[in-house]
Write an enzyme that holds these catalytic residues in place. Structure first.
Site, PDB file in Angstrom:
ATOM      1  N   ASP A 139       0.927  -2.821   1.046  1.00  0.00           N
ATOM      2  CA  ASP A 139       1.504  -2.237   2.249  1.00  0.00           C
ATOM      3  C   ASP A 139       0.549  -2.416   3.418  1.00  0.00           C
ATOM      4  O   ASP A 139      -0.664  -2.551   3.232  1.00  0.00           O
ATOM      5  CB  ASP A 139       1.780  -0.748   2.019  1.00  0.00           C
ATOM      6  CG  ASP A 139       2.988  -0.233   2.786  1.00  0.00           C
ATOM      7  OD1 ASP A 139       3.442  -0.932   3.709  1.00  0.00           O
ATOM      8  OD2 ASP A 139       3.471   0.870   2.457  1.00  0.00           O
ATOM      9  N   ALA A 161      -0.712  -1.165   7.519  1.00  0.00           N
ATOM     10  CA  ALA A 161      -1.122   0.072   8.183  1.00  0.00           C
ATOM     11  C   ALA A 161      -1.166  -0.162   9.679  1.00  0.00           C
ATOM     12  O   ALA A 161      -1.493  -1.260  10.134  1.00  0.00           O
ATOM     13  CB  ALA A 161      -2.487   0.539   7.682  1.00  0.00           C
ATOM     14  N   LYS A 205       0.431   5.259   9.171  1.00  0.00           N
ATOM     15  CA  LYS A 205       1.542   4.343   8.949  1.00  0.00           C
ATOM     16  C   LYS A 205       2.801   4.908   9.578  1.00  0.00           C
ATOM     17  O   LYS A 205       2.854   6.080   9.933  1.00  0.00           O
ATOM     18  CB  LYS A 205       1.769   4.127   7.444  1.00  0.00           C
ATOM     19  CG  LYS A 205       0.626   3.368   6.776  1.00  0.00           C
ATOM     20  CD  LYS A 205       0.833   3.190   5.276  1.00  0.00           C
ATOM     21  CE  LYS A 205       2.196   2.657   4.895  1.00  0.00           C
ATOM     22  NZ  LYS A 205       2.519   1.363   5.580  1.00  0.00           N
ATOM     23  N   GLY A 206       3.798   4.059   9.711  1.00  0.00           N
ATOM     24  CA  GLY A 206       5.077   4.520  10.215  1.00  0.00           C
ATOM     25  C   GLY A 206       5.512   3.900  11.517  1.00  0.00           C
ATOM     26  O   GLY A 206       6.497   4.332  12.114  1.00  0.00           O
ATOM     27  N   GLU A 209       7.681   4.683   2.155  1.00  0.00           N
ATOM     28  CA  GLU A 209       6.408   4.026   1.840  1.00  0.00           C
ATOM     29  C   GLU A 209       5.478   4.981   1.098  1.00  0.00           C
ATOM     30  O   GLU A 209       4.831   4.603   0.120  1.00  0.00           O
ATOM     31  CB  GLU A 209       5.737   3.539   3.131  1.00  0.00           C
ATOM     32  CG  GLU A 209       6.411   2.338   3.760  1.00  0.00           C
ATOM     33  CD  GLU A 209       5.847   2.005   5.128  1.00  0.00           C
ATOM     34  OE1 GLU A 209       5.944   0.844   5.530  1.00  0.00           O
ATOM     35  OE2 GLU A 209       5.311   2.904   5.808  1.00  0.00           O
ATOM     36  N   LYS A 250      -6.703  -3.360  13.379  1.00  0.00           N
ATOM     37  CA  LYS A 250      -6.223  -2.100  12.818  1.00  0.00           C
ATOM     38  C   LYS A 250      -7.349  -1.192  12.312  1.00  0.00           C
ATOM     39  O   LYS A 250      -7.094  -0.052  11.925  1.00  0.00           O
ATOM     40  CB  LYS A 250      -5.256  -2.391  11.656  1.00  0.00           C
ATOM     41  CG  LYS A 250      -4.081  -3.287  12.023  1.00  0.00           C
ATOM     42  CD  LYS A 250      -3.209  -2.647  13.075  1.00  0.00           C
ATOM     43  CE  LYS A 250      -2.050  -3.539  13.476  1.00  0.00           C
ATOM     44  NZ  LYS A 250      -1.087  -3.737  12.373  1.00  0.00           N
TER      45      LYS A 250
END
Length: 226
Positions: free
Chosen positions: A85, A87, A97-98, A106, A124
Site C-alpha cells: 500500500d 502513503a 493515508k486516505g 485499506e 512522502k
C-alpha cells in the site's frame, strides 16, 4: 523532483515491493498511484505463472487487478499474507493515508496482513507527520464531527469532488473531512481521540503499521524496516 521523476520513483517502489511476493501468497492490494504500479507488476508476474490471490482495498484496486488478471478473494475467504500500500506521508512506521478516500478499507486489509509493505517516493517522507488527516464520517455526523475535530485542535475541511457538484463520497457512501492538525508529535494519542468521536467511521492515521518501506527514486530503491 519533477513529475516525471516522481512517476519513475513510484514505479520502482511498486515493482520492488511486488518482487517480495511469492507463489501461493494472498496479497492485500492497496490504493493510489504507487500501489497501482505494484498491482500491475504483480499482474505481469501472474502472466508469467505466479499463483496469488488479491484482496482489493478499493474500487480502483479491484478494477486494476481484474484488468491485469489477478484472481480476487475476500477477508471472509482467506488470510492476507502481505499487503502492499502507498502513503500520503510516512514517518518511520507511522503513516497518513486516505488521499484517495479509501483509508477505511485499506486499514482493515492492512491490519489483517501479516506484513505491510509501504511503497512511496521520497517526497512522502517526514520526520514528524504533518499531513492533513482524512476522517471518514457518516453524512449525518458531518457538522458534529467537524466541531469535535476543532476541539482537538484540527481544522476540518469537507472534501469537495472534482468534475462533480458537491462533496466526495467514499466507496462506503460516507463523507470525508480533511483535518489539518499541523505537526503531530503524538499520532497514537490523536488516533485514539479521533476513533472515539461519534460518527467517525475511520481516520487516516495508521500508527505503527509499516513493516517495510520501499522508497523509490528515479534510479534506485531504498528498502528499510522502521
Amino acid at each position: 523532483m519533477n513529475q516525471s521523476e516522481r512517476e519513475e520513483a513510484k514505479r520502482r517502489a511498486g515493482e520492488s515491493a511486488a518482487a517480495e511476493v511469492g507463489d501461493g501468497t494472498v496479497v492485500g492490494l492497496g490504493s493510489g498511484s504507487t500501489a497501482a504500479h505494484a498491482i500491475r507488476a504483480l499482474g505481469r508476474e501472474v502472466d508469467a505463472g505466479l499463483d496469488i490471490e488479491g484482496v482489493p482495498t478499493s474500487f480502483q484496486a479491484r478494477e486494476i487487478a481484474i484488468d491485469v488478471g489477478i484472481e480476487l478473494t475476500t477477508l471472509d475467504e482467506a488470510d492476507v499474507d502481505v499487503a502492499i500500500d502507498g502513503a500520503d506521508q510516512f514517518a518511520g512506521a507511522d503513516l497518513v493515508k486516505g488521499g484517495g478516500g479509501a483509508h477505511a478499507r485499506e486499514k482493515i486489509v492492512d491490519a489483517a496482513a501479516d506484513r505491510l509493505l509501504v511503497v512511496a517516493d521520497p517526497t512522502k517522507e517526514a520526520d514528524v507527520l504533518d499531513y492533513p488527516v482524512p476522517v471518514e464520517v457518516l453524512p449525518d455526523a458531518r457538522t458534529t464531527a467537524a466541531d469535535a475535530v476543532r476541539r482537538l485542535g484540527g481544522q476540518p475541511e469537507l472534501r469537495r469532488a472534482d468534475r462533480k457538484s458537491g462533496p466526495v463520497v467514499s466507496d462506503n457512501g460516507n463523507l470525508i473531512l480533511d483535518c489539518d492538525f499541523g505537526a503531530m508529535p503524538d499520532p497514537a494519542g490523536l488516533a485514539t481521540d479521533l476513533s472515539a468521536l461519534p460518527g467517525v467511521v475511520e481516520h487516516g492515521l495508521f500508527v505503527d503499521f509499516a513493516d517495510e518501506v520501499h522508497v523509490g527514486t528515479e534510479t534506485d530503491v531504498t528498502v528499510f524496516e522502521p
